[in-house]
Scaffold this active site. Sequence first.
Site, PDB file in Angstrom:
ATOM      1  N   ALA A  10       0.831  -1.223   0.000  1.00  0.00           N
ATOM      2  CA  ALA A  10       0.000   0.000   0.000  1.00  0.00           C
ATOM      3  C   ALA A  10       0.856   1.260   0.000  1.00  0.00           C
ATOM      4  O   ALA A  10       0.330   2.369  -0.068  1.00  0.00           O
ATOM      5  CB  ALA A  10      -0.926  -0.005   1.222  1.00  0.00           C
ATOM      6  N   GLY A  11       2.152   1.106   0.077  1.00  0.00           N
ATOM      7  CA  GLY A  11       3.054   2.262   0.186  1.00  0.00           C
ATOM      8  C   GLY A  11       3.435   2.836  -1.172  1.00  0.00           C
ATOM      9  O   GLY A  11       3.046   2.315  -2.228  1.00  0.00           O
ATOM     10  N   GLY A  86      14.396  -3.618  -0.733  1.00  0.00           N
ATOM     11  CA  GLY A  86      14.773  -2.235  -0.990  1.00  0.00           C
ATOM     12  C   GLY A  86      14.717  -1.396   0.260  1.00  0.00           C
ATOM     13  O   GLY A  86      15.245  -0.275   0.290  1.00  0.00           O
ATOM     14  N   THR A  87      14.084  -1.920   1.301  1.00  0.00           N
ATOM     15  CA  THR A  87      13.951  -1.161   2.548  1.00  0.00           C
ATOM     16  C   THR A  87      15.327  -0.881   3.130  1.00  0.00           C
ATOM     17  O   THR A  87      16.144  -1.794   3.291  1.00  0.00           O
ATOM     18  CB  THR A  87      13.103  -1.959   3.564  1.00  0.00           C
ATOM     19  OG1 THR A  87      11.914  -2.369   2.915  1.00  0.00           O
ATOM     20  CG2 THR A  87      12.781  -1.117   4.790  1.00  0.00           C
ATOM     21  N   PRO A 112      20.557  -0.877  -1.831  1.00  0.00           N
ATOM     22  CA  PRO A 112      20.188   0.419  -1.251  1.00  0.00           C
ATOM     23  C   PRO A 112      19.556   1.335  -2.282  1.00  0.00           C
ATOM     24  O   PRO A 112      18.843   2.274  -1.923  1.00  0.00           O
ATOM     25  CB  PRO A 112      21.512   0.993  -0.739  1.00  0.00           C
ATOM     26  CG  PRO A 112      22.583   0.237  -1.439  1.00  0.00           C
ATOM     27  CD  PRO A 112      22.003  -1.117  -1.781  1.00  0.00           C
ATOM     28  N   HIS A 141      15.714  14.179  -0.037  1.00  0.00           N
ATOM     29  CA  HIS A 141      14.555  13.278  -0.134  1.00  0.00           C
ATOM     30  C   HIS A 141      13.273  13.992   0.271  1.00  0.00           C
ATOM     31  O   HIS A 141      13.298  15.000   0.973  1.00  0.00           O
ATOM     32  CB  HIS A 141      14.748  12.043   0.758  1.00  0.00           C
ATOM     33  CG  HIS A 141      15.625  10.988   0.158  1.00  0.00           C
ATOM     34  ND1 HIS A 141      16.999  11.042   0.230  1.00  0.00           N
ATOM     35  CD2 HIS A 141      15.329   9.865  -0.544  1.00  0.00           C
ATOM     36  CE1 HIS A 141      17.510   9.991  -0.397  1.00  0.00           C
ATOM     37  NE2 HIS A 141      16.509   9.260  -0.881  1.00  0.00           N
ATOM     38  N   HIS A 142      12.152  13.371  -0.111  1.00  0.00           N
ATOM     39  CA  HIS A 142      10.805  13.788   0.336  1.00  0.00           C
ATOM     40  C   HIS A 142      10.722  13.744   1.861  1.00  0.00           C
ATOM     41  O   HIS A 142      11.465  12.992   2.509  1.00  0.00           O
ATOM     42  CB  HIS A 142       9.765  12.837  -0.278  1.00  0.00           C
ATOM     43  CG  HIS A 142       9.984  11.398   0.061  1.00  0.00           C
ATOM     44  ND1 HIS A 142       9.368  10.776   1.118  1.00  0.00           N
ATOM     45  CD2 HIS A 142      10.787  10.440  -0.495  1.00  0.00           C
ATOM     46  CE1 HIS A 142       9.748   9.521   1.185  1.00  0.00           C
ATOM     47  NE2 HIS A 142      10.629   9.285   0.221  1.00  0.00           N
ATOM     48  N   LYS A 145      10.263  10.427   4.391  1.00  0.00           N
ATOM     49  CA  LYS A 145      11.275   9.377   4.557  1.00  0.00           C
ATOM     50  C   LYS A 145      11.529   9.126   6.033  1.00  0.00           C
ATOM     51  O   LYS A 145      11.679  10.062   6.819  1.00  0.00           O
ATOM     52  CB  LYS A 145      12.565   9.780   3.825  1.00  0.00           C
ATOM     53  CG  LYS A 145      13.607   8.679   3.846  1.00  0.00           C
ATOM     54  CD  LYS A 145      14.651   8.863   2.773  1.00  0.00           C
ATOM     55  CE  LYS A 145      15.762   7.818   2.879  1.00  0.00           C
ATOM     56  NZ  LYS A 145      15.271   6.439   2.740  1.00  0.00           N
TER      57      LYS A 145
HETATM   58  N1  LIG Z   1      16.290   0.588  -2.500  1.00  0.00           N
HETATM   59  C1  LIG Z   1      15.647   1.524  -3.217  1.00  0.00           C
HETATM   60  O1  LIG Z   1      15.954   1.736  -4.414  1.00  0.00           O
HETATM   61  C2  LIG Z   1      14.543   2.287  -2.595  1.00  0.00           C
HETATM   62  C3  LIG Z   1      14.270   2.094  -1.277  1.00  0.00           C
HETATM   63  N2  LIG Z   1      13.246   2.744  -0.664  1.00  0.00           N
HETATM   64  C4  LIG Z   1      12.982   2.355   0.708  1.00  0.00           C
HETATM   65  O2  LIG Z   1      11.797   1.564   0.728  1.00  0.00           O
HETATM   66  C5  LIG Z   1      11.132   1.738   1.973  1.00  0.00           C
HETATM   67  C6  LIG Z   1       9.678   2.104   1.708  1.00  0.00           C
HETATM   68  O3  LIG Z   1       9.597   3.385   1.143  1.00  0.00           O
HETATM   69  P1  LIG Z   1       8.172   4.037   0.765  1.00  0.00           P
HETATM   70  O4  LIG Z   1       7.444   3.170  -0.197  1.00  0.00           O
HETATM   71  O5  LIG Z   1       8.432   5.448   0.417  1.00  0.00           O
HETATM   72  O6  LIG Z   1       7.431   3.973   2.210  1.00  0.00           O
HETATM   73  P2  LIG Z   1       5.879   4.011   2.545  1.00  0.00           P
HETATM   74  O7  LIG Z   1       5.767   4.450   3.972  1.00  0.00           O
HETATM   75  O8  LIG Z   1       5.140   4.774   1.483  1.00  0.00           O
HETATM   76  O9  LIG Z   1       5.400   2.479   2.414  1.00  0.00           O
HETATM   77  C7  LIG Z   1       5.689   1.469   3.348  1.00  0.00           C
HETATM   78  C8  LIG Z   1       4.426   0.621   3.523  1.00  0.00           C
HETATM   79  O10 LIG Z   1       4.747  -0.534   4.308  1.00  0.00           O
HETATM   80  C9  LIG Z   1       3.701  -0.679   5.271  1.00  0.00           C
HETATM   81  N3  LIG Z   1       4.105  -1.547   6.368  1.00  0.00           N
HETATM   82  C10 LIG Z   1       4.390  -1.208   7.664  1.00  0.00           C
HETATM   83  N4  LIG Z   1       4.677  -2.320   8.387  1.00  0.00           N
HETATM   84  C11 LIG Z   1       4.540  -3.375   7.533  1.00  0.00           C
HETATM   85  C12 LIG Z   1       4.714  -4.774   7.688  1.00  0.00           C
HETATM   86  N5  LIG Z   1       5.075  -5.325   8.860  1.00  0.00           N
HETATM   87  N6  LIG Z   1       4.517  -5.566   6.616  1.00  0.00           N
HETATM   88  C13 LIG Z   1       4.147  -5.036   5.432  1.00  0.00           C
HETATM   89  N7  LIG Z   1       3.971  -3.709   5.220  1.00  0.00           N
HETATM   90  C14 LIG Z   1       4.182  -2.892   6.270  1.00  0.00           C
HETATM   91  C15 LIG Z   1       3.417   0.750   5.663  1.00  0.00           C
HETATM   92  O11 LIG Z   1       2.254   0.872   6.447  1.00  0.00           O
HETATM   93  P3  LIG Z   1       2.205   2.102   7.524  1.00  0.00           P
HETATM   94  O12 LIG Z   1       2.091   3.340   6.719  1.00  0.00           O
HETATM   95  O13 LIG Z   1       1.008   1.826   8.352  1.00  0.00           O
HETATM   96  O14 LIG Z   1       3.468   2.037   8.333  1.00  0.00           O
HETATM   97  C16 LIG Z   1       3.318   1.378   4.285  1.00  0.00           C
HETATM   98  O15 LIG Z   1       2.053   1.150   3.679  1.00  0.00           O
HETATM   99  C17 LIG Z   1      11.935   2.784   2.746  1.00  0.00           C
HETATM  100  O16 LIG Z   1      12.831   2.131   3.623  1.00  0.00           O
HETATM  101  C18 LIG Z   1      12.723   3.498   1.655  1.00  0.00           C
HETATM  102  O17 LIG Z   1      13.930   4.033   2.127  1.00  0.00           O
HETATM  103  C19 LIG Z   1      12.466   3.631  -1.337  1.00  0.00           C
HETATM  104  C20 LIG Z   1      12.714   3.902  -2.651  1.00  0.00           C
HETATM  105  C21 LIG Z   1      13.755   3.237  -3.401  1.00  0.00           C
HETATM  106  O1  LIG Z   2      13.061   6.547   0.872  1.00  0.00           O
HETATM  107  C1  LIG Z   2      13.282   6.757  -0.349  1.00  0.00           C
HETATM  108  O2  LIG Z   2      12.493   7.390  -1.073  1.00  0.00           O
HETATM  109  C2  LIG Z   2      14.513   6.207  -0.937  1.00  0.00           C
HETATM  110  N1  LIG Z   2      15.248   5.385  -0.228  1.00  0.00           N
HETATM  111  C3  LIG Z   2      16.447   4.758  -0.628  1.00  0.00           C
HETATM  112  C4  LIG Z   2      17.603   5.232   0.248  1.00  0.00           C
HETATM  113  O3  LIG Z   2      17.415   5.347   1.463  1.00  0.00           O
HETATM  114  O4  LIG Z   2      18.684   5.458  -0.286  1.00  0.00           O
HETATM  115  C5  LIG Z   2      16.697   4.862  -2.106  1.00  0.00           C
HETATM  116  C6  LIG Z   2      16.311   6.187  -2.694  1.00  0.00           C
HETATM  117  O5  LIG Z   2      17.202   7.146  -2.229  1.00  0.00           O
HETATM  118  C7  LIG Z   2      14.865   6.540  -2.328  1.00  0.00           C
END
Ligand SMILES: NC(=O)C1=CN([C@@H]2O[C@H](COP(=O)(O)OP(=O)(O)OC[C@H]3O[C@@H](n4cnc5c(N)ncnc54)[C@H](OP(=O)(O)O)[C@@H]3O)[C@@H](O)[C@H]2O)C=CC1
Ligand SMILES: O=C(O)C1=N[C@H](C(=O)O)C[C@H](O)C1
Length: 255
Positions: A10-11, A86-87, A112, A141-142, A145
């Site tokens: 949902a994220g 990716g988290t 990462p 970043h936004h 984050k």
């Molecule tokens: N490696 C890469 O290239 C990238 C990495 N990222 C990373 O990805 C992660 C997510 O980013 P983003 O999509 O912006 O975050 P969001 O907050 O938009 O999405 C995360 C989602 O995960 C949900 N969630 C919380 N706990 C759980 C659980 N136990 N199981 C399943 N889902 C859960 C959240 O719910 P709730 O809102 O209720 O907490 C939310 O809906 C971050 O760590 C970010 O840094 C992001 C972009 C690129």
């Molecule tokens: O949270 C984000 O949006 C992103 N997270 C990753 C990070 O922590 O480096 C990758 C990208 O920068 C977007």
Amino acid sequence: MIKVAVAGCAGRMGRTVCDAVRAANDMELVCGIDPHRPEVDFPVYPTVAAALESWTADVLVDFTQPSVVADNLREALPAGVDCVVGTTGLSNETLQELAALAPDGTCLFYAPNFTTGAVLMMEFAKAAAPYFPEAEVIEFHHCNKKDAPSGTAVRTAQIIAEARGGRASEAPGKETEIEGAEGARGALVDGVPVHSVRSMGYVASQEVIFGSLGQTLSIRHDSWDRTSYMPGVLLGIRSVGSCDGLVVGLENFMA
Ligand SMILES: NC(=O)C1=CN([C@@H]2O[C@H](COP(=O)(O)OP(=O)(O)OC[C@H]3O[C@@H](n4cnc5c(N)ncnc54)[C@H](OP(=O)(O)O)[C@@H]3O)[C@@H](O)[C@H]2O)C=CC1
Ligand SMILES: O=C(O)C1=N[C@H](C(=O)O)C[C@H](O)C1
């Protein structure tokens, strides 16, 4: 068909990953995992454990939060499900501990950053680091984050430090910060100052600035849209089936 489950569906990232998986003709989105119940036409479970009771998945993709990703992987890896993560926010030590939970033939892949541009930015930084006595990382970043510095910035600082062979920066450091403005010189990650900007208007950007006598070199990458990550995420999903143990970085799969 590669059967894929998406944690965090949902994220911001999870929604984009679900769309990309469904558009790929060699993948099937079997279910999502998220405490929220988005209005979608595939099953969504509140936990990884509940999802794996109902569905067989070849790959779990995790874009959740630093505070929950380890627990998700503790469910999936011992069950022999390959994980594409990716988290950000997990230490190298924790990644190694988690990978040790997986049976032979199961892979924990963490990147990462899934954009080719960011991988190249880190490669270029690695090439430049030995030639410049100073280096600083600024990431943008936004404001939603949940971790600072970003995973990309931490990895970039580690790469620069390794390429310098442990040599410290010559730029003046924390000792020059005036009273009441501690942090002005950034956070030191492996001896490299890292500055985190959070603002509306950004998705994800990073600039690496190198300094030497009379010259600077800036290497900058900008993600303007989350679709920028999708080719890398799909490459990870297609690659983990033939890997074993811990793999860190998309560069391992880029031709
Ligand atoms: N490696 C890469 O290239 C990238 C990495 N990222 C990373 O990805 C992660 C997510 O980013 P983003 O999509 O912006 O975050 P969001 O907050 O938009 O999405 C995360 C989602 O995960 C949900 N969630 C919380 N706990 C759980 C659980 N136990 N199981 C399943 N889902 C859960 C959240 O719910 P709730 O809102 O209720 O907490 C939310 O809906 C971050 O760590 C970010 O840094 C992001 C972009 C690129
Ligand atoms: O949270 C984000 O949006 C992103 N997270 C990753 C990070 O922590 O480096 C990758 C990208 O920068 C977007």
